[in-house]
Write a protein that holds these residues in place. Structure first.
Motif, PDB file in Angstrom:
ATOM      1  N   HIS A 168       0.903  -1.083   0.081  1.00  0.00           N
ATOM      2  CA  HIS A 168      -0.127   0.105   0.052  1.00  0.00           C
ATOM      3  C   HIS A 168       1.032   1.135   0.010  1.00  0.00           C
ATOM      4  CE1 HIS A 168      -3.845  -1.857   0.913  1.00  0.00           C
ATOM      5  NE2 HIS A 168      -3.137  -2.862   1.575  1.00  0.00           N
ATOM      6  N   TRP A 169       1.080   1.853  -0.991  1.00  0.00           N
ATOM      7  CA  TRP A 169       1.912   2.990  -1.119  1.00  0.00           C
ATOM      8  C   TRP A 169       3.400   2.944  -0.704  1.00  0.00           C
ATOM      9  CZ3 TRP A 169       0.685   7.006  -4.551  1.00  0.00           C
ATOM     10  CH2 TRP A 169      -0.838   7.047  -4.899  1.00  0.00           C
ATOM     11  N   LYS A 214      -7.470   0.659   3.472  1.00  0.00           N
ATOM     12  CA  LYS A 214      -6.062   1.125   3.229  1.00  0.00           C
ATOM     13  C   LYS A 214      -6.283   1.426   1.619  1.00  0.00           C
ATOM     14  CE  LYS A 214      -3.477  -1.662   6.557  1.00  0.00           C
ATOM     15  NZ  LYS A 214      -2.470  -2.664   6.770  1.00  0.00           N
ATOM     16  N   PHE A 216      -6.400   4.954   2.137  1.00  0.00           N
ATOM     17  CA  PHE A 216      -6.636   6.227   2.604  1.00  0.00           C
ATOM     18  C   PHE A 216      -7.577   6.205   3.859  1.00  0.00           C
ATOM     19  CE2 PHE A 216      -6.764   5.894  -2.378  1.00  0.00           C
ATOM     20  CZ  PHE A 216      -5.523   6.715  -2.491  1.00  0.00           C
ATOM     21  N   ASP A 221     -13.719   6.271   9.185  1.00  0.00           N
ATOM     22  CA  ASP A 221     -14.522   5.168   8.567  1.00  0.00           C
ATOM     23  C   ASP A 221     -15.143   4.204   9.448  1.00  0.00           C
ATOM     24  OD1 ASP A 221     -13.055   5.193   6.071  1.00  0.00           O
ATOM     25  OD2 ASP A 221     -11.620   3.443   6.437  1.00  0.00           O
ATOM     26  N   THR A 246     -11.955  -0.557  -6.467  1.00  0.00           N
ATOM     27  CA  THR A 246     -12.327   0.722  -5.593  1.00  0.00           C
ATOM     28  C   THR A 246     -13.826   0.554  -4.709  1.00  0.00           C
ATOM     29  OG1 THR A 246     -13.731   2.150  -7.165  1.00  0.00           O
ATOM     30  CG2 THR A 246     -11.126   2.629  -7.241  1.00  0.00           C
ATOM     31  N   TYR A 270     -16.632   3.340  -4.512  1.00  0.00           N
ATOM     32  CA  TYR A 270     -16.381   3.730  -3.246  1.00  0.00           C
ATOM     33  C   TYR A 270     -17.654   4.012  -2.616  1.00  0.00           C
ATOM     34  CZ  TYR A 270     -11.307   4.304  -3.310  1.00  0.00           C
ATOM     35  OH  TYR A 270      -9.899   4.092  -3.425  1.00  0.00           O
ATOM     36  N   GLU A 294     -10.682   6.409  -9.003  1.00  0.00           N
ATOM     37  CA  GLU A 294     -10.346   7.170  -7.612  1.00  0.00           C
ATOM     38  C   GLU A 294     -10.775   8.493  -7.682  1.00  0.00           C
ATOM     39  OE1 GLU A 294      -6.473   6.105  -6.742  1.00  0.00           O
ATOM     40  OE2 GLU A 294      -6.791   4.103  -5.905  1.00  0.00           O
TER      41      GLU A 294
END
Length: 353
Positions: A168-169, A214, A216, A221, A246, A270, A294
């Protein structure tokens, strides 16, 4: 202005307003100009006096992620140990007065595993905590957590493409381990009991994914039902499609240990930032419409929890909504949206859009 100036700018964190609205506590992260070491300071601002100056709080050690409880105490994360040494991150609390006076900090959680975040129930009788836990672990942390990717005596990592992300990034995913939430009763002595896993039991057909999602997601959440009977949370099923998906969904756990209910399964894009209305009749959240994209527009969406009807209430607005919050009477939503020059706030009538 140099790169070092940018790096060392103080960073303001999320505020927490005390019950009754008398004062607010907020974190400021500061960076040492020479060593670039960062630390977080807690500040209190009296909201009843326009001329009041912020007061720095002494919480007796490192502290972050501040939240006021209904009992008037300030809850926070700290990596201190009871003997003054540095331990793993746990939830602590302390009485704080409007003048900045701080009582003796008390440890709320005593897990062998680090706590990454928490959310108090509206009545303050329960606490939701989350951390990196193996999916087949039935407690808040097990001895084998974080070791599923180490198949041999070396430090090489073994990944299975069928179970989701590898990275993740800027951080590697740990196979078999996910950000998971458990809910505990909260008494005078702190968090007690075995806790309830909001993602339900492990096994075939189980929800497997990260909450917060993950890369963001954060504390936004998760949201408690107004009466504390349920917890709404965001997750995305971890499988071979997850790295290009997404499709985050909002789930409802009734805190009975059973599999949570997917409330947004009809939307393959999303869904996030759940916000139940104070009267418990509606669930507002943000949603995108285009799967796999995204940067789609974020629209305020309203779910009638009694009838199951879904309405995109800000569809006619040519802006992407950033955050939402209900008014106390459940008749309107306050929203922020990014503009070219500023970030205005405005009211949305959920019934008329």
């Amino acid at each position: 202005m140099s790169a070092r100036d940018l790096v060392t700018l103080p960073r303001l964190g999320a505020p927490s307003v005390a019950p009754g609205g008398g004062w607010v506590v907020y974190p400021v992260t500061v960076t040492d100009a020479d060593t670039l070491t960062r630390s977080t300071q807690a500040w209190l601002r009296d909201l009843t006096d326009p001329e009041a100056r912020p007061v720095q709080l002494d919480l007796g050690g490192p502290a972050s992620a501040f939240a006021h409880g209904p009992d008037g105490k300030l809850y926070f994360l700290s990596s201190r140990a009871p003997d003054g040494a540095t331990g793993i991150s746990q939830v602590w609390r302390a009485a704080v007065g409007p003048n900045g006076a701080v009582g003796t900090p008390e440890q709320v959680t005593r897990f062998a595993h680090s706590v990454d975040g928490f959310a108090l129930s509206p009545a303050g009788n329960r606490i939701a905590v989350w951390g990196e836990i193996a999916r087949d672990c039935d407690a808040f942390g097990c001895a084998g957590d974080g070791k599923a990717h180490l198949p041999g005596p070396g430090d090489g990592r073994l990944y299975d493409g069928a179970v989701g992300f590898v990275r993740h990034w800027d951080q590697w995913e740990t196979p078999g381990t996910f950000a998971r939430v458990r809910v505990y009763d909260l008494l005078a002595e702190g968090a007690v009991g075995e806790g309830i896993a909001v993602d339900g039991p492990a096994g075939e057909g189980a929800l497997v994914g990260d909450t917060p999602h993950k890369p963001f997601g954060g504390g936004e959440d998760l949201a408690w039902a107004p009466d504390g009977s349920a917890l709404y949370f965001v997750a995305r099923q971890a499988d071979a499609r997850e790295p290009v998906s997404t499709n985050t969904d909002i789930y409802r756990s009734r805190l009975d240990g059973r599999k949570p209910e997917n409330l947004t399964s009809a939307n393959a894009a999303y869904d996030f930032s759940p916000a139940p209305s104070p009267d418990g009749k509606w669930l507002a959240y943000l949603a995108m419409a285009q799967p796999g994209y995204e940067a789609d527009r974020q629209v305020v969406t309203l779910l009638d929890l009694e009838r199951g009807l879904v309405t995109r209430v800000s569809d006619r607005l040519d802006r992407s909504i950033g955050s939402i919050a209900w008014t106390p009477d459940s008749r309107a939503l306050i929203a922020t949206a990014q503009d070219v020059l500023d970030t205005p706030a405005f009211r949305i009538n959920p019934r008329s859009g």
